[in-house]
Motif scaffolding. Structure first.
Motif, PDB file in Angstrom:
ATOM      1  N   HIS A 150     -38.425  -1.724  27.523  1.00  0.00           N
ATOM      2  CA  HIS A 150     -38.388  -0.954  28.243  1.00  0.00           C
ATOM      3  C   HIS A 150     -38.708  -1.893  30.317  1.00  0.00           C
ATOM      4  O   HIS A 150     -38.278  -1.267  31.092  1.00  0.00           O
ATOM      5  N   SER A 151     -38.434  -3.031  29.509  1.00  0.00           N
ATOM      6  CA  SER A 151     -37.921  -3.370  30.844  1.00  0.00           C
ATOM      7  C   SER A 151     -36.764  -4.145  31.351  1.00  0.00           C
ATOM      8  O   SER A 151     -35.504  -3.646  30.268  1.00  0.00           O
ATOM      9  N   ARG A 152     -35.621  -3.922  33.056  1.00  0.00           N
ATOM     10  CA  ARG A 152     -34.724  -4.499  32.971  1.00  0.00           C
ATOM     11  C   ARG A 152     -34.363  -6.105  32.830  1.00  0.00           C
ATOM     12  O   ARG A 152     -32.944  -5.502  33.360  1.00  0.00           O
TER      13      ARG A 152
ATOM     14  N   PHE B  99     -38.765  -4.410  36.072  1.00  0.00           N
ATOM     15  CA  PHE B  99     -39.631  -2.953  35.851  1.00  0.00           C
ATOM     16  C   PHE B  99     -39.218  -1.880  36.499  1.00  0.00           C
ATOM     17  O   PHE B  99     -39.319  -2.113  37.714  1.00  0.00           O
ATOM     18  N   ASP B 100     -38.257  -0.695  35.964  1.00  0.00           N
ATOM     19  CA  ASP B 100     -38.149  -0.103  36.456  1.00  0.00           C
ATOM     20  C   ASP B 100     -38.735   1.192  38.016  1.00  0.00           C
ATOM     21  O   ASP B 100     -38.655   1.631  39.076  1.00  0.00           O
TER      22      ASP B 100
ATOM     23  N   GLU C  22     -44.252   3.612  35.388  1.00  0.00           N
ATOM     24  CA  GLU C  22     -44.517   4.778  33.823  1.00  0.00           C
ATOM     25  C   GLU C  22     -43.972   3.303  32.478  1.00  0.00           C
ATOM     26  O   GLU C  22     -44.042   2.893  31.717  1.00  0.00           O
ATOM     27  N   ALA C  23     -42.630   2.441  33.032  1.00  0.00           N
ATOM     28  CA  ALA C  23     -42.243   1.922  31.893  1.00  0.00           C
ATOM     29  C   ALA C  23     -42.930   0.151  32.024  1.00  0.00           C
ATOM     30  O   ALA C  23     -42.653   0.501  30.773  1.00  0.00           O
TER      31      ALA C  23
ATOM     32  N   ALA D 286     -45.699   1.547  29.273  1.00  0.00           N
ATOM     33  CA  ALA D 286     -45.097   1.964  28.257  1.00  0.00           C
ATOM     34  C   ALA D 286     -44.971   0.249  27.779  1.00  0.00           C
ATOM     35  O   ALA D 286     -45.473   0.244  26.618  1.00  0.00           O
ATOM     36  N   TYR D 287     -44.414  -0.699  28.157  1.00  0.00           N
ATOM     37  CA  TYR D 287     -44.336  -1.621  27.867  1.00  0.00           C
ATOM     38  C   TYR D 287     -45.926  -1.988  27.627  1.00  0.00           C
ATOM     39  O   TYR D 287     -45.950  -3.174  26.277  1.00  0.00           O
TER      40      TYR D 287
ATOM     41  N   HIS E  44     -47.268  -0.806  23.958  1.00  0.00           N
ATOM     42  CA  HIS E  44     -45.754  -1.035  22.859  1.00  0.00           C
ATOM     43  C   HIS E  44     -46.526  -1.896  22.283  1.00  0.00           C
ATOM     44  O   HIS E  44     -47.042  -2.808  22.467  1.00  0.00           O
TER      45      HIS E  44
END
Length: 97
Positions: free
Chosen positions: A36-38, A63-64, A67-68, A71-72, A75
């Motif tokens: 989930h990370s950029r 993170f974008d 929400e991202a 989600a991270y 996990h």
């Protein structure tokens, strides 16, 4: 302030025992497998700033959006990392901006 369209997630850790710093870094490094990370990195504090020696390991991720980041944290690998690192760490300080 810069206008950015992402969240920076920075977490500082100190080890209860300096002998465990490598194990903490390895436990945190598995977080890189969460999709989930950029951007994601785990580094040991270089200690260049001699005025502060409390931090041993730093996690830096981007993170974008919220929400991202959520989600991270949801996990299964995140909990797996906590299970390894929590018993070894003294301090954990997180900032999201």
């Amino acid at each position: 302030m810069t206008d950015r369209s992402f969240i920076r997630h920075v977490v500082f850790f100190s080890a209860k025992d300096r002998a465990d710093i490598a194990r903490i870094r390895e436990g945190l490094a598995q977080l890189a497998d969460i999709p989930h990370s950029r951007h994601f990195e785990v580094v040991e504090n270089s200690g260049v700033d001699t005025l502060s020696g409390e931090v041993d390991v730093v996690v830096y991720a981007e993170f974008d959006d919220a929400e991202a980041l959520a989600a991270y944290k949801a996990h299964p690998i995140y909990q797996k990392s906590i299970d390894v690192v929590r018993p070894l760490r003294e301090m954990r300080i997180a900032a999201d901006f």
